[in-house]
Enzyme design. Structure first.
Site, PDB file in Angstrom:
ATOM      1  N   CYS A  80       5.461  -2.461  -0.427  1.00  0.00           N
ATOM      2  CA  CYS A  80       6.193  -1.554   0.449  1.00  0.00           C
ATOM      3  C   CYS A  80       7.431  -2.208   1.082  1.00  0.00           C
ATOM      4  O   CYS A  80       8.445  -2.349   0.424  1.00  0.00           O
ATOM      5  CB  CYS A  80       5.254  -0.968   1.493  1.00  0.00           C
ATOM      6  SG  CYS A  80       5.617   0.746   1.831  1.00  0.00           S
ATOM      7  N   HIS A 168       0.511   1.434  -1.351  1.00  0.00           N
ATOM      8  CA  HIS A 168      -0.442   0.499  -0.726  1.00  0.00           C
ATOM      9  C   HIS A 168      -1.728   0.402  -1.551  1.00  0.00           C
ATOM     10  O   HIS A 168      -2.577   1.292  -1.470  1.00  0.00           O
ATOM     11  CB  HIS A 168      -0.769   0.957   0.700  1.00  0.00           C
ATOM     12  CG  HIS A 168       0.352   0.758   1.656  1.00  0.00           C
ATOM     13  ND1 HIS A 168       0.557  -0.416   2.335  1.00  0.00           N
ATOM     14  CD2 HIS A 168       1.365   1.590   2.019  1.00  0.00           C
ATOM     15  CE1 HIS A 168       1.639  -0.307   3.093  1.00  0.00           C
ATOM     16  NE2 HIS A 168       2.148   0.905   2.917  1.00  0.00           N
ATOM     17  N   GLU A 170      -4.133  -1.535  -1.065  1.00  0.00           N
ATOM     18  CA  GLU A 170      -5.261  -1.994  -0.242  1.00  0.00           C
ATOM     19  C   GLU A 170      -6.041  -0.853   0.394  1.00  0.00           C
ATOM     20  O   GLU A 170      -7.176  -1.054   0.831  1.00  0.00           O
ATOM     21  CB  GLU A 170      -4.758  -2.955   0.846  1.00  0.00           C
ATOM     22  CG  GLU A 170      -3.864  -2.338   1.914  1.00  0.00           C
ATOM     23  CD  GLU A 170      -2.383  -2.293   1.553  1.00  0.00           C
ATOM     24  OE1 GLU A 170      -1.570  -2.181   2.484  1.00  0.00           O
ATOM     25  OE2 GLU A 170      -2.047  -2.342   0.344  1.00  0.00           O
TER      26      GLU A 170
END
Length: 511
Positions: A80, A168, A170
């Site tokens: 990002c 993202h 994660e």
């Protein structure tokens, strides 16, 4: 020797801890450091991940990392903000996005035969969270993936092992996020997957023995998971040189002092129980402000603990059950203290007069890892599954001044609630539960008499680490039964409410 495998440079993203947790789930050791204060031994890490950030690379407050020792020398994954930073300052172009790219999206294009996207197919769901977008790739940039709205969702830089993504991996909503991290860390960076609970125990026991030698260590036990696992690790390392002190501050759960002491007896630990209830309640008399309560409890604990520690001859170390989120939260991205939501009772150590060196065997691991470490050492599953309980105890669940009568009421209410969760098989599906005694009296009717008594709020949340939490949708039948029991059995309470706030914006505790 701890393996310095993956370095995560934090630019202030709310998701940075999640990156670390996902990496650890791959049995790979990682550490988080502020982008502007990397570790001195950065060269020992095998790969680097740049986190997201609430900042914009086009704004005035651009966060400039020094990547001279990293880029082109080590595999880098930029997430990002990191991806936009590499583009913006390396020959590419970042501009405001026409539509704010937030939430779920699907990969509509993936470049063929790229190890980075191995076992990930088009249509895979990813999670976006940014208002800028990469319009032009940096020098030597090669597009690897797109979504319907984001052309440059992923790219790599030719001639170096640098990969960048505008989503993202994660977060839970990126369905192949773990696979992507594994592709980068294992297949591209060649990081060994050797970080396990057993290996942590082995390396930590050796590290404690080296650090402490034959010195004596004193540890304040709370009955909770962290301090107990820390105690067993230390006991493994130094045996009888560990002295544990369990202080009853008068604010524990009903019968907890005796039951926890009995539990420790069966574990072979050297534990002394100290009942200092009156001392704590005296220190708290008349205090209403939550921070003042915390400080009064902290100061009383230090005095009691100091008295007891002085009775142990030649003690030189203080052990604490500090865990990694406590450490991360106490260091902000800018190198200073992060916004204090509430005082952590572990981080910050003790006053100078105690003159003890600190040993913190759990300070690099997360709560779920603490439980896995405890399990690998054979600790009782009931003990490891215990809900977290705040250091200041019931003092911060009584939303007014503390009196012995209020403590009694809350202990009774809490016992009915927690025992009920256990009896109905709900305890293990809840991360933390407790009751709050509100500074409110309400009108009620009992028998034919009008009452004007206390209101209690029940709280139950689900979470993995306490950083975020959702309220638990407990069955109405359970809430009804629990409310009836509390009102019928606890003198002084005539109304029960259930808290349905999530964190954020609310916190788990009310104070």
């Amino acid at each position: 020797m701890q393996q310095h495998n993956v370095l995560i440079l934090d630019f202030g993203s709310q998701y940075t801890q999640l990156i670390a947790r996902r990496v650890r789930e791959l049995n790979i050791y990682c550490e988080i450091h502020p982008y502007n204060n990397p570790p001195k031994n950065a060269s020992e890490f095998k790969a680097v991940i740049l986190s997201g950030s609430p900042n914009s690379v086009r704004g005035e407050n651009v966060l400039h990392p020094d990547l001279s020792e990293i880029r082109g020398k080590k595999p880098v994954l930029a997430v990002c903000y990191g991806a936009q930073y590499l583009a913006h300052f390396s020959g590419g172009k970042v501009a405001p996005s026409n539509t704010r790219e937030y939430g779920r999206a699907n990969l509509s294009f993936i470049k063929n035969d790229e190890v980075f996207f191995e076992n990930i197919s088009e249509g895979s769901q990813v999670w976006m969270s940014h208002s800028d977008t990469i319009k032009e790739l940096p020098t030597n940039g090669v597009r690897l993936a797109s979504t319907a709205d984001v052309e440059n969702a992923a790219y790599k830089i030719e001639g170096e092992e640098t990969y960048a993504i505008q989503f993202h991996p994660e977060v839970y909503h990126s369905s192949d996020g773990k696979q992507l991290l594994e592709n980068f860390l294992v297949k591209i960076a060649g990081v060994a997957q050797t970080w396990t609970a057993d290996s942590f125990v082995e390396s930590t026991v050796a590290a404690i023995q080296k650090q402490v030698g034959n010195d004596k260590v004193v540890l304040g036990l709370s009955g909770g998971v962290d301090s107990t696992v820390a105690a067993v690790l230390l006991h493994k390392a130094i045996g009888k040189n560990l002295y544990c002190i369990f202080v009853n501050n008068g604010l524990l759960r009903k019968n907890e002092f005796d039951s926890v002491l009995a539990q420790y007896e069966g574990m072979g630990l050297n534990v002394k129980g100290v009942d200092a209830s009156e001392r704590f309640l005296t220190a708290l008399a008349g205090l209403v402000d939550p921070e003042k309560k915390r400080k009064a409890i902290g100061n009383a604990f230090i005095e009691v603990f100091d008295d007891e520690a002085h009775q142990i001859k030649d003690v030189t170390w203080l052990a604490q059950g500090t865990i990694y989120p406590d450490v991360i939260e106490s260091v902000s991205v800018n190198g200073g203290p992060s916004a204090t939501i509430k005082s952590h009772h572990n981080v910050g150590g003790l006053p100078d007069f105690m003159k003890l060196k600190i040993v913190e065997p759990l300070k690099m691991i997360f709560k779920d890892e603490v439980r896995r470490v405890g399990a690998s050492m054979g600790l009782d599953p009931d003990l490891l599954g215990r809900h977290p309980f705040p250091g200041p105890g019931l003092a911060i669940r009584i939303l007014s001044d503390i009196t012995p009568e209020k403590v009694r009421i809350l202990q009774e209410v809490d016992a009915i609630f927690i025992n009920g969760l256990r009896e109905d098989g709900l305890y293990d599906s809840v991360w933390q539960a407790g009751a709050m005694l509100l500074p409110v009296n309400s009108v009620g009717v009992m028998g034919d008499e009008r009452t004007y008594e206390k209101v209690v709020a029940l709280r139950a949340v689900e979470s993995t680490d306490g950083m975020t939490a959702d309220w638990v949708n407990l069955p109405y039948e359970f809430l009804q039964k629990t409310s009836n029991k509390i009102i019928n059995q606890v003198k002084g309470v005539n109304r029960v409410v259930y808290d349905i706030s999530s964190k954020p914006p609310a916190t788990i505790e009310w104070e």
